[in-house]
Scaffold this motif. Structure first.
Motif, PDB file in Angstrom:
ATOM      1  N   UNK A 133       1.052  -1.048   0.261  1.00 51.82           N
ATOM      2  CA  UNK A 133       0.160  -0.183  -0.280  1.00 51.82           C
ATOM      3  C   UNK A 133       0.570   1.009  -0.492  1.00 51.82           C
ATOM      4  N   UNK A 134       1.668   0.829   0.575  1.00 50.20           N
ATOM      5  CA  UNK A 134       3.465   2.414   0.273  1.00 50.20           C
ATOM      6  C   UNK A 134       3.449   2.831  -0.829  1.00 50.20           C
ATOM      7  N   UNK A 135       3.381   1.665  -2.453  1.00 45.89           N
ATOM      8  CA  UNK A 135       3.251   2.152  -3.641  1.00 45.89           C
ATOM      9  C   UNK A 135       2.900   3.063  -4.025  1.00 45.89           C
ATOM     10  N   UNK A 136       0.947   2.803  -3.349  1.00 47.26           N
ATOM     11  CA  UNK A 136      -0.230   4.191  -3.974  1.00 47.26           C
ATOM     12  C   UNK A 136       0.471   5.719  -4.099  1.00 47.26           C
ATOM     13  N   UNK A 137       1.383   5.663  -2.839  1.00 43.03           N
ATOM     14  CA  UNK A 137       1.982   7.514  -2.707  1.00 43.03           C
ATOM     15  C   UNK A 137       2.605   7.425  -3.300  1.00 43.03           C
ATOM     16  N   UNK A 138       3.396   6.355  -3.603  1.00 44.18           N
ATOM     17  CA  UNK A 138       4.847   6.253  -4.244  1.00 44.18           C
ATOM     18  C   UNK A 138       5.164   6.163  -5.781  1.00 44.18           C
ATOM     19  N   UNK A 139       4.242   6.060  -6.206  1.00 46.02           N
ATOM     20  CA  UNK A 139       3.398   5.997  -7.487  1.00 46.02           C
ATOM     21  C   UNK A 139       2.548   6.815  -8.289  1.00 46.02           C
ATOM     22  N   UNK A 140       2.281   8.176  -7.099  1.00 50.26           N
ATOM     23  CA  UNK A 140       1.095   8.885  -7.672  1.00 50.26           C
ATOM     24  C   UNK A 140      -0.003   8.724  -7.684  1.00 50.26           C
ATOM     25  N   UNK A 141      -0.542   6.991  -7.407  1.00 49.36           N
ATOM     26  CA  UNK A 141      -1.782   6.501  -7.174  1.00 49.36           C
ATOM     27  C   UNK A 141      -2.981   6.808  -6.233  1.00 49.36           C
ATOM     28  N   UNK A 142      -2.472   7.422  -5.381  1.00 48.80           N
ATOM     29  CA  UNK A 142      -3.022   8.343  -4.421  1.00 48.80           C
ATOM     30  C   UNK A 142      -2.395   9.323  -3.954  1.00 48.80           C
ATOM     31  N   UNK A 143      -3.190  10.164  -3.271  1.00 47.14           N
ATOM     32  CA  UNK A 143      -3.016  11.523  -2.760  1.00 47.14           C
ATOM     33  C   UNK A 143      -2.550  11.482  -0.999  1.00 47.14           C
ATOM     34  N   UNK A 144      -1.617  12.200  -1.288  1.00 43.76           N
ATOM     35  CA  UNK A 144      -0.772  11.878  -0.304  1.00 43.76           C
ATOM     36  C   UNK A 144      -0.192  13.522   0.041  1.00 43.76           C
ATOM     37  N   UNK A 145      -0.194  14.178   1.387  1.00 41.53           N
ATOM     38  CA  UNK A 145       0.691  15.260   1.966  1.00 41.53           C
ATOM     39  C   UNK A 145       1.569  15.085   1.553  1.00 41.53           C
ATOM     40  N   UNK A 146       2.573  16.646   0.773  1.00 38.89           N
ATOM     41  CA  UNK A 146       3.626  16.113   0.994  1.00 38.89           C
ATOM     42  C   UNK A 146       4.425  17.631   1.688  1.00 38.89           C
ATOM     43  N   UNK A 147       5.676  17.133   2.504  1.00 37.25           N
ATOM     44  CA  UNK A 147       6.419  16.304   2.982  1.00 37.25           C
ATOM     45  C   UNK A 147       5.387  15.339   3.726  1.00 37.25           C
ATOM     46  N   UNK A 148       5.519  14.631   3.826  1.00 38.87           N
ATOM     47  CA  UNK A 148       5.052  13.297   4.884  1.00 38.87           C
ATOM     48  C   UNK A 148       5.684  12.317   5.620  1.00 38.87           C
ATOM     49  N   UNK A 149       5.635  11.638   6.962  1.00 39.22           N
ATOM     50  CA  UNK A 149       6.702  10.554   7.836  1.00 39.22           C
ATOM     51  C   UNK A 149       5.743  10.117   7.825  1.00 39.22           C
ATOM     52  N   UNK A 150       6.542   8.344   6.966  1.00 43.56           N
ATOM     53  CA  UNK A 150       5.731   7.432   6.396  1.00 43.56           C
ATOM     54  C   UNK A 150       6.126   5.795   7.040  1.00 43.56           C
ATOM     55  N   UNK A 151       5.270   4.505   6.673  1.00 43.97           N
ATOM     56  CA  UNK A 151       5.663   3.568   7.972  1.00 43.97           C
ATOM     57  C   UNK A 151       4.723   3.444   8.440  1.00 43.97           C
ATOM     58  N   UNK A 152       3.905   1.673   7.717  1.00 44.93           N
ATOM     59  CA  UNK A 152       3.300   1.245   9.469  1.00 44.93           C
ATOM     60  C   UNK A 152       3.521  -0.166  10.245  1.00 44.93           C
ATOM     61  N   UNK A 153       4.574  -0.141  10.057  1.00 40.67           N
ATOM     62  CA  UNK A 153       4.961  -1.819  10.474  1.00 40.67           C
ATOM     63  C   UNK A 153       5.870  -2.147  11.352  1.00 40.67           C
TER      64      UNK A 153
END
Length: 345
Positions: free
Chosen positions: A40-60
């Protein structure tokens, strides 16, 4: 401290940021030792979903408790812990009902420093953190097998469970990403007597077989996967485990189900512009069940099997990188050179 920051499609960087501090009595600070990159991290990485920039990431996250608030009772400084992708209080009506993903006080890891970092603040520590027994706290092999319980193993389990897989079942698992492969493991763990895995990558389908799939179907060939599954299962199955979320995967899932069967789904819906195959569900009385996986609810049972030696999802990690090289991990997953990337901090 160092943390992974998203700056736009294809652009993740490790930067120096402020280290988190305790802000509430139920908080804990965890020093991250292991984390991972999620599909699911690839969604924002590929631009397939919107995410604020800059923003901290990771959920595992997995790591060592460094400090706790005065109300924290279930973990203490020095404990080895891991946590699910969703923060939950453990006490509200939804947490008590086994749905911590719907917690009335639920929060996002990104709001607390992201898990792809050196440290993270954990609100609702008692409800969120899972303590690893001291005997395994420094057992690297066990820790790598436990890390998927933060997300993909629990998610695959939720899919198989939602599909009604149990002892003696015949089922189809759709998707050969990390979640689908864990769905194969989960189906075998639940007692399925026959498992057919459907995917698009020869190497991943080979891992599905190693995880317990009795047969595989490569959807990248010209062969119709629905027809091939029906050939392998004498007309279809009662349990379809959908681990992709795309319209084509859902069409395959309902297509391989016998009348009265059940589709268990955990793939986040995307690419549904062409419509959802509701008529197929309706005409054959096929049940659809699933959603966001409440992985905290499953963590203790799955951990017992991992530590008991009967469950090992660690082979889904086909690449390991240090935190400073996490951008390489994103690239490898984006270009399908890795199924899932483990990040050592």
């Amino acid at each position: 401290m160092r943390a992974t920051v998203f700056h736009g499609p294809g652009d993740v960087r490790v930067e120096e940021v402020d280290r988190p501090e305790l802000t509430g009595p139920d908080d804990a600070i965890v020093r991250i030792t292991h984390t991972a990159i999620c599909g699911s991290d690839l969604w924002f990485y590929r631009g397939d979903s919107d995410r604020e920039t800059p923003s901290r990431v990771g959920h595992e996250p997995m790591g060592i408790v460094e400090a706790t608030g005065e109300d924290v009772r279930r973990v203490r400084e020095g404990d080895r812990v891991f946590a699910p992708f969703a923060i939950g209080c453990g006490e509200c009506q939804y947490c008590r009902a086994g749905l911590p993903t719907s917690c009335e006080h639920g929060e996002s890891w990104s709001d607390h420093g992201g898990a792809q970092s050196e440290y993270v603040r954990v609100p609702h520590a008692d409800g969120t953190l899972v303590r690893v027994p001291d005997r395994y706290a420094d057992d690297e092999r066990a820790l790598e097998a436990l890390l998927p319980l933060t997300d993909v193993m629990g998610t695959g389990h939720h899919a198989a469970r939602s599909a009604g897989v149990d002892v003696g079942s015949e089922c189809v698992v759709i998707g050969d990403g990390a979640v689908g492969l864990c769905g194969v493991l989960a189906a075998r763990r639940l007692g399925a007597k026959r498992i057919v895995a459907v995917g698009h990558h020869e190497d991943r389908l080979a891992l599905a077989e190693a995880f317990g799939a009795d047969a595989t179907v490569d959807g990248s060939t010209r062969e119709d996967p629905i027809e091939r599954v029906k050939e392998l299962t004498h007309g279809g199955v009662d349990h379809a485990v959908e681990c992709v979320g795309a319209a084509s995967a859902m069409e395959t899932a309902v297509g391989v189900c016998r009348p009265g069967g059940t589709v268990g789904y955990v793939g986040v819906p995307h690419g549904m512009d062409g419509g959802f195959p509701i008529f197929e569900f309706f005409t054959d009385n096929v049940t659809l069940q699933g959603g966001v996986a409440p992985v905290r609810e499953y963590a203790d049972d799955l951990m017992a099997d991992v530590l008991g030696g009967t469950l090992d999802p660690s082979p889904i990690f086909t690449k390991t990188v240090p935190l400073d090289d996490i951008a390489e991990g994103y690239r490898a997953m984006d270009e399908r050179e890795a199924i899932k990337v483990l990040v050592r901090v």
